[in-house]
Design a protein around this motif. Structure first.
Motif, PDB file in Angstrom:
ATOM      1  N   THR A  41       0.942  -1.262  -0.097  1.00 29.06           N
ATOM      2  CA  THR A  41       0.032  -0.115  -0.010  1.00 29.06           C
ATOM      3  C   THR A  41       0.832   1.230   0.078  1.00 29.06           C
ATOM      4  O   THR A  41       0.391   2.330  -0.042  1.00 29.06           O
ATOM      5  N   GLY A  42       2.196   1.059   0.145  1.00 27.11           N
ATOM      6  CA  GLY A  42       2.841   2.330   0.607  1.00 27.11           C
ATOM      7  C   GLY A  42       2.555   2.761   1.955  1.00 27.11           C
ATOM      8  O   GLY A  42       1.913   1.851   2.679  1.00 27.11           O
ATOM      9  N   ILE A  43       2.790   4.014   2.226  1.00 25.77           N
ATOM     10  CA  ILE A  43       2.864   4.689   3.701  1.00 25.77           C
ATOM     11  C   ILE A  43       1.656   5.487   3.589  1.00 25.77           C
ATOM     12  O   ILE A  43       1.545   6.575   2.697  1.00 25.77           O
ATOM     13  N   GLY A  44       0.819   5.305   4.518  1.00 29.32           N
ATOM     14  CA  GLY A  44      -0.202   6.293   5.026  1.00 29.32           C
ATOM     15  C   GLY A  44      -1.857   5.924   4.519  1.00 29.32           C
ATOM     16  O   GLY A  44      -2.037   5.096   3.483  1.00 29.32           O
ATOM     17  N   THR A  45      -2.718   6.425   4.998  1.00 33.32           N
ATOM     18  CA  THR A  45      -4.127   6.302   4.961  1.00 33.32           C
ATOM     19  C   THR A  45      -4.522   6.758   3.490  1.00 33.32           C
ATOM     20  O   THR A  45      -5.666   6.580   3.097  1.00 33.32           O
ATOM     21  N   ASP A  46      -3.785   8.021   2.968  1.00 31.78           N
ATOM     22  CA  ASP A  46      -4.288   8.278   1.734  1.00 31.78           C
ATOM     23  C   ASP A  46      -4.118   7.344   0.535  1.00 31.78           C
ATOM     24  O   ASP A  46      -5.004   7.084  -0.091  1.00 31.78           O
ATOM     25  N   ASN A  47      -3.200   6.590   0.949  1.00 32.00           N
ATOM     26  CA  ASN A  47      -2.811   5.210   0.024  1.00 32.00           C
ATOM     27  C   ASN A  47      -3.928   4.307   0.278  1.00 32.00           C
ATOM     28  O   ASN A  47      -4.300   3.381  -0.565  1.00 32.00           O
ATOM     29  N   ILE A  48      -4.256   4.044   1.616  1.00 35.02           N
ATOM     30  CA  ILE A  48      -5.372   3.189   1.923  1.00 35.02           C
ATOM     31  C   ILE A  48      -6.797   3.300   1.202  1.00 35.02           C
ATOM     32  O   ILE A  48      -7.447   2.448   0.808  1.00 35.02           O
ATOM     33  N   ASP A  49      -7.122   4.573   0.954  1.00 33.59           N
ATOM     34  CA  ASP A  49      -8.221   5.135   0.550  1.00 33.59           C
ATOM     35  C   ASP A  49      -8.226   4.352  -1.093  1.00 33.59           C
ATOM     36  O   ASP A  49      -9.293   4.044  -1.584  1.00 33.59           O
ATOM     37  N   ILE A  50      -6.988   4.550  -1.727  1.00 35.69           N
ATOM     38  CA  ILE A  50      -6.929   4.030  -3.219  1.00 35.69           C
ATOM     39  C   ILE A  50      -7.128   2.797  -3.221  1.00 35.69           C
ATOM     40  O   ILE A  50      -7.819   2.095  -3.859  1.00 35.69           O
ATOM     41  N   VAL A  51      -6.236   2.037  -2.292  1.00 35.85           N
ATOM     42  CA  VAL A  51      -6.133   0.680  -2.252  1.00 35.85           C
ATOM     43  C   VAL A  51      -7.544  -0.208  -2.136  1.00 35.85           C
ATOM     44  O   VAL A  51      -8.038  -0.900  -2.756  1.00 35.85           O
ATOM     45  N   PHE A  52      -8.162   0.393  -0.980  1.00 32.45           N
ATOM     46  CA  PHE A  52      -9.413  -0.322  -0.669  1.00 32.45           C
ATOM     47  C   PHE A  52     -10.474   0.075  -1.842  1.00 32.45           C
ATOM     48  O   PHE A  52     -11.414  -0.818  -1.991  1.00 32.45           O
ATOM     49  N   ASN A  53     -10.830   1.396  -2.284  1.00 28.83           N
ATOM     50  CA  ASN A  53     -11.798   1.735  -3.316  1.00 28.83           C
ATOM     51  C   ASN A  53     -11.579   0.666  -4.298  1.00 28.83           C
ATOM     52  O   ASN A  53     -12.361   0.161  -5.067  1.00 28.83           O
ATOM     53  N   GLU A  54     -10.319   0.836  -4.802  1.00 31.05           N
ATOM     54  CA  GLU A  54      -9.951  -0.196  -6.055  1.00 31.05           C
ATOM     55  C   GLU A  54     -10.143  -1.499  -5.951  1.00 31.05           C
ATOM     56  O   GLU A  54     -10.581  -2.176  -6.685  1.00 31.05           O
ATOM     57  N   LEU A  55      -9.588  -2.204  -4.621  1.00 30.24           N
ATOM     58  CA  LEU A  55      -9.758  -3.585  -4.631  1.00 30.24           C
ATOM     59  C   LEU A  55     -11.444  -3.930  -4.586  1.00 30.24           C
ATOM     60  O   LEU A  55     -11.799  -5.049  -4.910  1.00 30.24           O
ATOM     61  N   ASP A  56     -12.225  -2.748  -3.797  1.00 31.91           N
ATOM     62  CA  ASP A  56     -13.586  -3.292  -3.794  1.00 31.91           C
ATOM     63  C   ASP A  56     -14.108  -3.218  -5.205  1.00 31.91           C
ATOM     64  O   ASP A  56     -15.094  -3.910  -5.519  1.00 31.91           O
ATOM     65  N   ALA A  57     -13.835  -2.175  -5.814  1.00 32.63           N
ATOM     66  CA  ALA A  57     -14.180  -1.935  -7.258  1.00 32.63           C
ATOM     67  C   ALA A  57     -14.055  -3.211  -8.146  1.00 32.63           C
ATOM     68  O   ALA A  57     -14.939  -3.880  -8.659  1.00 32.63           O
ATOM     69  N   LEU A  58     -12.981  -3.773  -7.688  1.00 30.69           N
ATOM     70  CA  LEU A  58     -12.635  -4.957  -8.660  1.00 30.69           C
ATOM     71  C   LEU A  58     -13.637  -6.383  -8.300  1.00 30.69           C
ATOM     72  O   LEU A  58     -13.832  -7.309  -9.376  1.00 30.69           O
ATOM     73  N   VAL A  59     -14.211  -6.170  -7.221  1.00 29.79           N
ATOM     74  CA  VAL A  59     -15.328  -7.371  -6.866  1.00 29.79           C
ATOM     75  C   VAL A  59     -16.648  -6.889  -6.904  1.00 29.79           C
ATOM     76  O   VAL A  59     -17.516  -7.528  -7.149  1.00 29.79           O
TER      77      VAL A  59
END
Ligand code: R1P
Length: 293
Positions: free
Chosen positions: A78-96
């Motif tokens: 994810t890299g560092i920080g919750t700003d990246n968490i926003d991207i990772v979680f929204n995009e992984l969720d979109a995938l499913v």
């Protein structure tokens, strides 16, 4: 909202049909996902896999999907920080949960399970370096969750008590408190893990009270965090992702647990002599817990 087609500026897909930042297609991920901060740690996890079927890297987001003892797993940085968490979680969720062809939210929700394997600093004398800690809940000093509605699951009384105890400067975003998934916490509550409440910070230096050349706004913040107690719960450690992970998982209907390898003890000024070995030990412990029947 459910059946409205998502504009190409909102759901951004690459030419090959993969999601914008992660560069992944729906078939590339498992439903159990290990998140790590450091892209190099992805290989430290996937080296234990039986085989790797997907290996994709874009920006700080490196993904390997394969099987471990027969169980399909994805590990992503994810890299560092919750700003990246926003991207990772929204995009992984979109995938499913989003149909990329029709650009609509799918009727049937798919739940993902997230396990963070991260590093962290303890603020309590009795939580030593080289130990492992489960974040039962997280306090977000970041402001990610404040940008989303529907945050009924936050423990506002806990936040209020902390604001009062620390005399929290209102120029900083208001701390929010969110829990991890009870079932995952139960599964990982085996010997060798302590449990605690993790404070997630917006930086590594000033926000975590580290003074190199810059003074901090509140020199006593870490001491106040160390002696804070709410209904018997104490703040145990500092890191930079867990509140975002727990908050986004709760918002999107997924399960999440954050596991911390304690590398530093801020209360007594010590740092692990062998951080790599400690993180590798946590990786193997996590993988084996995930495949336990
Ligand atoms: C800071 O050094 C980083 O290490 C910790 C913090 O949360 C932050 O991301 O976690 P990771 O080792 O998982 O990146």
């Amino acid at each position: 909202m459910k059946n409205q087609s998502l504009a190409s500026s909102e759901l951004i897909l690459n030419e090959d049909g993969s999601i914008y930042h992660l560069n992944l297609k729906p078939e590339d991920i498992a439903t159990t996902i290990i998140t790590v901060g450091d892209p190099d740690r992805v290989v430290d996890v996937s080296q234990h896999f039986d085989s790797i079927e997907v290996a994709i890297h874009k920006r700080e987001f490196k993904t390997h999907t394969g099987t471990y003892k027969g169980k399909r797993l994805t590990v992503i940085s994810t890299g560092i920080g919750t700003d990246n968490i926003d991207i990772v979680f929204n995009e992984l969720d979109a995938l499913v949960n989003i149909d990329f062809e029709k650009r609509i939210i799918k009727e049937k929700h798919t739940q993902l399970s997230f396990v963070r394997i991260g590093t962290s600093g303890s603020i309590q004398h009795n939580i030593p370096v080289d130990s492992f800690l489960i974040s039962e809940s997280a306090i977000g000093f970041d402001n990610l969750l404040h940008f989303y509605g529907n945050t009924d699951f936050l423990d506002n009384q806990f936040s209020e008590a902390l604001v009062k105890h620390t005399n929290w400067n209102s120029n900083k975003s208001k701390p929010y408190v969110v829990s991890g998934d009870a079932n995952l916490i139960q599964t990982f509550s085996t010997e060798g893990f302590s449990k605690g409440t993790t404070a997630t910070n917006v930086g590594f230096y000033g926000p975590q009270g580290r003074v190199l050349r810059l003074k901090t706004e509140d020199a006593n913040l870490n001491a106040k965090l160390e002696n804070f107690e709410y209904k018997g719960v104490k703040i145990t450690n500092l890191e930079m992702e867990t509140s975002g992970i727990y908050g986004m998982a709760a918002l999107l209907g997924h399960r999440a647990i954050s596991l911390n390898a304690i590398l530093a003890n801020r209360a007594n000024g010590t740092f692990s002599k062998n951080p790599r070995a400690i993180v590798n030990k946590l990786i193997l412990k996590t993988l084996d817990t995930l495949v336990k029947k």
